[in-house]
Design an enzyme around this catalytic site. Structure first.
Site, short mmCIF file in Angstrom:
data_model
loop_
_atom_site.label_atom_id
_atom_site.label_comp_id
_atom_site.label_asym_id
_atom_site.label_seq_id
_atom_site.Cartn_x
_atom_site.Cartn_y
_atom_site.Cartn_z
N ASP A 507 0.84 -1.20 0.00
CA ASP A 507 0.00 0.00 0.00
C ASP A 507 0.88 1.25 0.00
O ASP A 507 2.07 1.20 0.33
CB ASP A 507 -0.88 -0.04 1.26
N ASP A 577 -10.80 2.06 -3.36
CA ASP A 577 -11.36 1.76 -2.05
C ASP A 577 -12.88 1.75 -2.10
O ASP A 577 -13.53 1.37 -1.11
CB ASP A 577 -10.89 2.81 -1.03
C1 DGJ Z 1 -5.87 1.93 1.80
C2 DGJ Z 1 -6.24 0.71 1.02
O1 DGJ Z 1 -6.73 1.08 -0.23
C3 DGJ Z 1 -7.24 -0.11 1.81
O2 DGJ Z 1 -7.63 -1.22 1.06
C4 DGJ Z 1 -6.60 -0.52 3.10
O3 DGJ Z 1 -5.54 -1.39 2.86
C5 DGJ Z 1 -6.15 0.70 3.86
N1 DGJ Z 1 -5.31 1.54 3.06
C6 DGJ Z 1 -5.40 0.30 5.10
O4 DGJ Z 1 -4.85 1.35 5.75
#
Ligand code: DGJ
Length: 753
Positions: A507, A577
């Site tokens: 991430d 997301d």
């Molecule tokens: C952003 C990501 O897109 C989510 O899927 C998740 O992993 C969060 N970060 C966790 O902090």
């Protein structure tokens, strides 16, 4: 195929004005790249400028006549007016400072603090295949294995490269332009390598990778724009006079603008018309500019963003700019997309998982956020295993003392309070259920509240003495500093070697601010934006070569780094997301313009949806997530039992159909406010999968009858309803898809009789 020809030609000076037939002798070198349906042609005139002749529908024969229209493109004819001349000729790699006032590809700061560059042709060399780009991801050559027992002969690569060398004799700066043409796809890739062969330092202040000059401006520009939770929404508008551009200055390719644009003929639709695609294989700050010139022509450029950029090139040093992947289609947007999909699946994504069925995963993020422990995770895993889910992915919050996003990034040590017995106990228990285990990292970041930051505050990107901006309560590590990369590498290695981890979610959740490095000398500070990305690539390279069996999924606060650079390392990228099925239709539609479905991370989540609050049928959520790397992101112990009971059936369908979507051709049939439809067809046209999703139901309209694409018109197909249809009927007359109610979705499977 690459053809380089040198001819000593006789042209009439004004070929179209018979009565002024003054013969003109000149040497013309033409360089022509031929792909199945397209031709890309360049020419060098006797005065040494590399000109662009044509990119578009395939032509045979010599195109150098283009140089000798009413205003011949030879400088010899235009010396007293070089300034005007340079501003109108179509150039392959335009320089700043000698009269071309359009968007240049290169600018410098030389020993006199002057910015002019004047590159002239020196020669060409061709090679089978494609050389690697120093430190950068790029498409690669594939060996066509004729006989696996024998070493492959040179000509068995699926692509060939021509390198065109240009030099500025004053600066003693060399630019090598790399062009690769792929045998069975209408793709040209371009990149640039600069070499300083002078005795003085040269600062590069701008180097773009590609430029195409078109002699008209009758185009629409298509870009993929958005924001967090609504990435890559197509945006199409006619070109207008002046400059239109997209870029990123955030240190990542960004949620706001994907490093992609296309120029389309105004009538281009999914199936017809011309489309010229440009996609930068890079994950940081990029620039794409399209300029309609004073003469009504179009210049399209793409490359590293020159904004806040400067690179010190010492004598003897080289600098390599990222690759621009250019696709031509004369069969609409659909064929352009399918060409990108094929190229990326065959010549960019190198993971061993690229063509394999990915495990169906369950990710705990939307299920628990930070509120979990081993028992909770095992309860989820147990229920998931019963339903046929194959991997548990532990997301954010497993390390340091991280109970919220306020701490511990940089301290990659299991959080004992949540995970007693550490990762090895948890992973052991998950594996005992017959499931794989995957883990989340955010390697580029550090929390102010972390042991790493307390020990090395100088490792965060910051300006000495100036307040540092927090974003999501965190800072960005200085990946230009090898010691920082080494530290994170060592920590990751310890974790990866401590348990059976078979998947990583990488991430990246904030953009860069106060961009300065304690590691770099003052005169190299403007290199940090690019050096940061090179550092990320270096760590990823280590990861994928040290742990080649690990399935790597990229992510950046959802889809802020969905770009070809990342696909080189990871076969899949978390798309957004936003997991709402209806919002995902738009996001996945836009993503498919350029990226294959095999790369699109997509999960079934719970309702009401956590981002938009919408309630959609579980079936629809499954159908939408299947158009990607299928998985679940919900508390399976808490969802309604009627939803949970549908999971085994969804997994069975995903497995039955995955190869059609992963390896097949995608045809987008409709994407409007009423419904979204697409069909995937296997390369041999023996199987197809249609997915249709209604947005809002409308009363008293005829039942939707959809015309499919891509089937064999001569073949007959059995549909999942048991009926037999001819391919021509399905494509020309269509098939009824009765949808009922808001957000209803259907899949129809076809196989050749
Ligand atoms: C952003 C990501 O897109 C989510 O899927 C998740 O992993 C969060 N970060 C966790 O902090």
């Amino acid at each position: 195929m690459i053809i380089i020809k040198k001819s000593h030609k006789k042209y009439s000076k004004y070929i179209w004005q018979k009565d002024e037939n003054v013969p003109l002798k000149t040497d013309v070198t033409t360089i022509t790249l031929q792909s199945p349906s397209a031709t890309y042609a360049m020419a060098v005139t006797d005065d040494g400028y590399l000109l662009h002749l044509h990119w578009g529908a395939k032509v045979k024969g010599d195109l150098s006549y283009i140089l000798f229209g009413k205003n011949p493109y030879t400088l010899a004819e235009n010396l007293r007016d070089k300034g005007t001349f340079m501003d109108s000729v179509p150039l392959e790699f335009p320089c700043h400072g000698t009269g071309d006032y359009r968007e240049p590809c290169i600018m410098v700061r030389d020993k006199n603090n002057a910015s002019t560059v004047d590159l002239k042709f020196k020669g060409t060399r061709t090679m089978p295949g494609k050389p690697k780009l120093d430190g950068l991801p790029a498409t690669f050559a594939r060996l066509e294995e004729i006989d696996p027992e024998c070493p492959a002969p040179e000509n068995s690569y699926d692509c060939a490269t021509v390198v065109i060398t240009l030099e500025d004799d004053y600066l003693k700066l060399r630019a090598e332009l790399f062009y690769t043409v792929f045998g069975d796809l209408d793709v040209i890739t371009r990149s640039v390598k600069l070499t300083n062969f002078s005795d003085d330092t040269i600062y590069i202040t701008r180097v773009l990778s590609s430029c195409v000059d078109f002699n008209h401006s009758d185009f629409d520009m298509l870009t993929l724009n958005g924001s967090w939770a609504r990435e890559r929404i197509p945006c199409r508008a006619p070109l207008h006079r002046g400059k239109q551009s997209i870029d990123s200055v955030k240190g990542e390719s960004s949620h706001q603008s994907n490093p992609f644009f296309a120029l389309l003929s105004p009538n281009t639709d999914e199936d017809t018309g011309e489309a010229y695609g440009f996609n930068l294989c890079y994950s940081g700050d990029f620039f794409a500019g399209v300029e309609v010139t004073q003469h009504g022509c179009t210049r399209a450029v793409m490359g590293l963003n020159p904004f806040d950029f400067s690179w010190k090139l010492e004598p003897g040093e080289t600098f390599t700019a990222p690759e621009c992947v250019m696709v031509y289609s004369n069969e609409g947007l659909g064929k352009m997309s399918r060409t990108y999909h094929d190229l990326y699946r065959n010549n960019l994504i190198r993971s061993e998982w690229n063509k394999k069925l990915r495990p169906v995963l369950i990710n705990n993020w939307e299920a628990t956020y930070f509120n979990f422990d081993t028992d909770k995770l095992i309860a989820i895993a147990k229920e998931a295993a019963k339903c046929g889910i194959e991997m548990l992915v532990l997301d954010d919050g497993w390390f340091g003392h991280r109970d919220s996003d306020n701490s511990s990034l940089g301290d990659w040590v299991p959080y004992e309070k949540k995970l007693p017995g550490g990762l090895s106990r948890l992973v052991g228990e998950v594996n005992a259920l017959g499931m794989k285990f995957g883990l989340w990292f955010e390697p580029e970041m550090v929390s102010p509240d972390s042991d790493l930051y307390r020990a090395h505050p100088e490792w965060a990107i910051h300006i000495e003495g100036r307040e540092l901006t927090e974003s999501r309560g965190q800072y960005v590590l200085d990946f230009s500093n090898p010691a920082v990369i080494d530290n994170i590498k060592t920590q990751m290695k310890t974790i990866l070697d401590s348990a059976n981890i078979e998947y990583i979610k990488w991430d990246m959740n904030r953009q860069l601010t106060e961009i300065a490095s304690t590691y770099l000398p003052v005169e190299r500070q403007r290199e940090l934006r690019h050096r940061y990305v090179l550092g990320v690539y270096e760590l990823m390279e280590w990861l994928v070569t040290s742990y080649p069996h690990i399935l790597l999924e990229n992510c950046s606060g959802g889809g802020a780094r969905f770009d070809p650079g990342m696909l080189y390392f990871s076969p899949q990228i978390w798309c957004s997301d936003n997991t709402d099925a209806i919002e995902r239709l738009k996001i996945q539609y836009g993503t498919s313009i350029c990226y294959p479905v095999s790369s699109i991370g997509s999960h079934v989540s719970d309702c009401p949806n956590h981002t938009v609050g919408r309630v959609t049928p579980f079936e629809t959520r499954g159908n939408v997530a299947m158009v990607g790397t299928f998985g679940y992101e919900l508390d399976i112990t808490k969802i309604p039992s009627e939803d949970r009971e549908k999971i085994p059936g969804q997994i069975a369908r995903y497995k039955k159909y995955a190869h059609i979507m992963r390896d097949g051709d995608q045809y987008r049939l409709a994407h409007n406010t009423n419904y979204d439809a697409f069909v995937f067809v296997t390369k041999n046209k023996s199987e197809a999968l249609l997915t249709v999703t209604q947005i809002l139901a409308r009363p008293n309209y005829p039942v939707l009858r959809l015309k499919l694409r891509g089937l064999n018109p001569e073949a007959e197909y059995t549909a999942s309803d048991g009926n037999i249809y001819s391919g021509s009927a399905l494509m020309n007359c269509g098939i009824e898809v009765p949808l009922s109610g808001d957000f209803d979705s259907r899949q129809v499977y076809f196989y050749k009789v």
